[in-house]
Scaffold this active site. Structure first.
Site, PDB file in Angstrom:
ATOM      1  N   TYR A 171      43.359  39.020  39.955  1.00  0.00           N
ATOM      2  CA  TYR A 171      43.619  37.724  40.583  1.00  0.00           C
ATOM      3  C   TYR A 171      42.598  36.691  40.100  1.00  0.00           C
ATOM      4  CZ  TYR A 171      43.595  33.973  43.972  1.00  0.00           C
ATOM      5  OH  TYR A 171      43.601  32.725  44.545  1.00  0.00           O
ATOM      6  N   ARG A 218      31.957  33.470  49.834  1.00  0.00           N
ATOM      7  CA  ARG A 218      31.418  32.447  50.724  1.00  0.00           C
ATOM      8  C   ARG A 218      32.454  31.914  51.713  1.00  0.00           C
ATOM      9  NH1 ARG A 218      31.101  27.655  47.447  1.00  0.00           N
ATOM     10  NH2 ARG A 218      33.275  27.639  48.093  1.00  0.00           N
ATOM     11  N   ARG A 228      44.552  32.622  54.935  1.00  0.00           N
ATOM     12  CA  ARG A 228      44.458  33.175  53.591  1.00  0.00           C
ATOM     13  C   ARG A 228      43.557  34.406  53.606  1.00  0.00           C
ATOM     14  NH1 ARG A 228      43.421  27.386  52.130  1.00  0.00           N
ATOM     15  NH2 ARG A 228      41.225  27.963  52.175  1.00  0.00           N
ATOM     16  N   PHE A 288      27.254  21.872  30.903  1.00  0.00           N
ATOM     17  CA  PHE A 288      28.568  22.020  31.528  1.00  0.00           C
ATOM     18  C   PHE A 288      28.757  23.446  32.052  1.00  0.00           C
ATOM     19  CE2 PHE A 288      33.089  23.060  31.257  1.00  0.00           C
ATOM     20  CZ  PHE A 288      33.721  21.951  31.791  1.00  0.00           C
TER      21      PHE A 288
END
Length: 414
Positions: A171, A218, A228, A288
């Site tokens: 997933y 978290r 969910r 980044f």
């Protein structure tokens, strides 16, 4: 309030003060909008409207990579908006997700039936798709391929719960690992990074999985409240009969055992993170990539063995976040940050924790890798201190990395 939370950390107070007064805002990277097409200007407007985290650092990327990553983000945001929209019936949503990559080459395609807050990227998809088609072939091939694979994966998990640890990895691969792989291929296609960065999909996948697993860990309580469930059943069923039981105080001991098991699992990606970052040559690409990774390990340290995960939202201090953004501009600093938070986790490992031995083993490996001179020297001769400019610093500071500091739901992957 931000300053009060950092009272025991003088460096954070100084850095937070610098951030609050914004003394260098005038050197923030500015885009040359006058030279852009109207549709490209609109794309950047959508980027700033829809991204809570990446808008500033995307705009700080060098050269044509900036436009490619902007369009990549917007395409995946549109795809993610379809997935998130519970008003779209499954019989319509599944083919939309699976075929979404084909809409990139259909100039008139748009979707006006979404009720999601970011629906403008679907309603005005022709503006995004035309700029996609304006990109070089090397960028288009990457974006289309990742969009296809991600759409198929999202469709697979629409009605499928995350049961095993293997499915958890799968997933997270679909919603975040593929993003890491796609970005890495874009970095290499731009020639700002070596071809090896784009070819090594295992390391790129780990970069995405580390961030996504941190978000999922978290966000336990928020996800439960929203109906969910992303914690894998193979993990939580060892400690409770229902995942929601962890929110009850009487199940705290079991909840912490499961939490620590999942944090330990996520930490297994850190050696790959170190290896990946050590290969990067371009400073804007390094910033980044590095900043979210150090935020993630700081967040995992804050979450480890912390009852607050089951009572509210665990946040790192804003001064702490700003300090990390300012520091994470070279490999040596990143290794030091990783070593620091790994040591913090080590100090919290209980003798009675069921995952203790696994946790200690991975922390030992991370400690070894974070002190490795090989990772440091692989970048050292490529870094120009002058290049680490105020423009890059302020771009990083403007990136409100609330992925790690304040609840971004799983699936918001970029």
């Amino acid at each position: 309030m931000d300053i009060l939370k950092s009272l025991g950390h003088p460096e954070e107070i100084i850095n937070l003060f610098k951030y609050k007064i914004g003394g260098c805002r005038s050197v923030m990277p500015k885009l040359d909008y006058d030279s852009m097409s109207e549709t490209l200007r609109t794309c950047y407007a959508y980027l700033n409207q829809t991204s809570r985290s990446f808008a500033a650092v995307i705009q700080a990327l060098d050269g044509e990579l900036r436009h490619a990553v902007c369009i990549f983000y917007l395409v995946l945001r549109a795809l993610d908006t379809v997935e998130d929209d519970m008003s779209i019936p499954l019989e319509k949503k599944v083919p939309l997700l699976q075929d979404f990559h084909m809409f990139l080459y259909q100039p008139e395609w748009s979707f006006s039936e979404s009720r999601e807050k970011d629906r403008q990227v679907l309603e005005d998809f022709p503006t995004i798709s035309v700029e996609f088609r304006n990109l070089g072939q090397e960028y288009r091939d990457v974006i289309s391929d990742i969009c296809h694979r991600m759409g198929v994966g999202m469709a697979e998990f629409l009605e499928k719960k995350v049961s095993s640890m293997k499915e958890w990895d799968k997933y997270c691969h679909y919603v975040a690992g593929l993003v890491g792989i796609g970005l890495s291929r874009l970095f290499s296609a731009s020639q700002l990074e070596d071809a090896e960065v784009g070819r090594d999909t295992e390391l790129a996948n780990s970069m995405g999985l580390f961030l996504q697993k941190t978000n999922i860990i978290r966000d336990y309580l928020e996800d439960q409240q929203e109906g969910r469930a992303f914690w894998p059943q193979e993990a939580w069923s060892q400690f409770a009969s229902r995942l929601e039981d962890f929110a009850s105080p009487q199940h705290l001991s079991s909840a912490l055992s499961c939490l620590n098991l999942l944090v330990t699992d996520a930490l297994h990606h850190v050696p790959d993170v170190i290896a990946y970052l050590s290969r990067l040559r371009n400073q804007s690409v390094f910033n980044f990539c590095a900043i979210p990774q150090v935020m993630a390990i700081a967040t995992l340290s804050a979450c480890y063995n912390n009852p607050e995960v089951f009572q509210g939202v665990v946040k790192i201090r804003k001064g702490q976040a700003v300090t990390l953004m300012m520091q994470a501009t070279n490999m040596g600093a990143v290794q030091s940050i990783i070593a620091q938070y790994s040591q913090e986790i080590l100090q919290k490992v209980s003798a009675a924790d069921p995952s203790r031995e696994k946790t200690l083993r991975i922390l030992s490996l991370i400690h070894e890798k974070s002190l490795s001179p090989a990772a440091l020297s692989s970048r050292a001769h490529h870094i120009s201190p002058v290049y680490v400019s105020a423009a890059m610093l302020l771009a990083a500071l403007s990136w409100q990395y609330m992925n790690a500091a304040a609840g971004q739901p799983p699936g918001e992957h970029v």
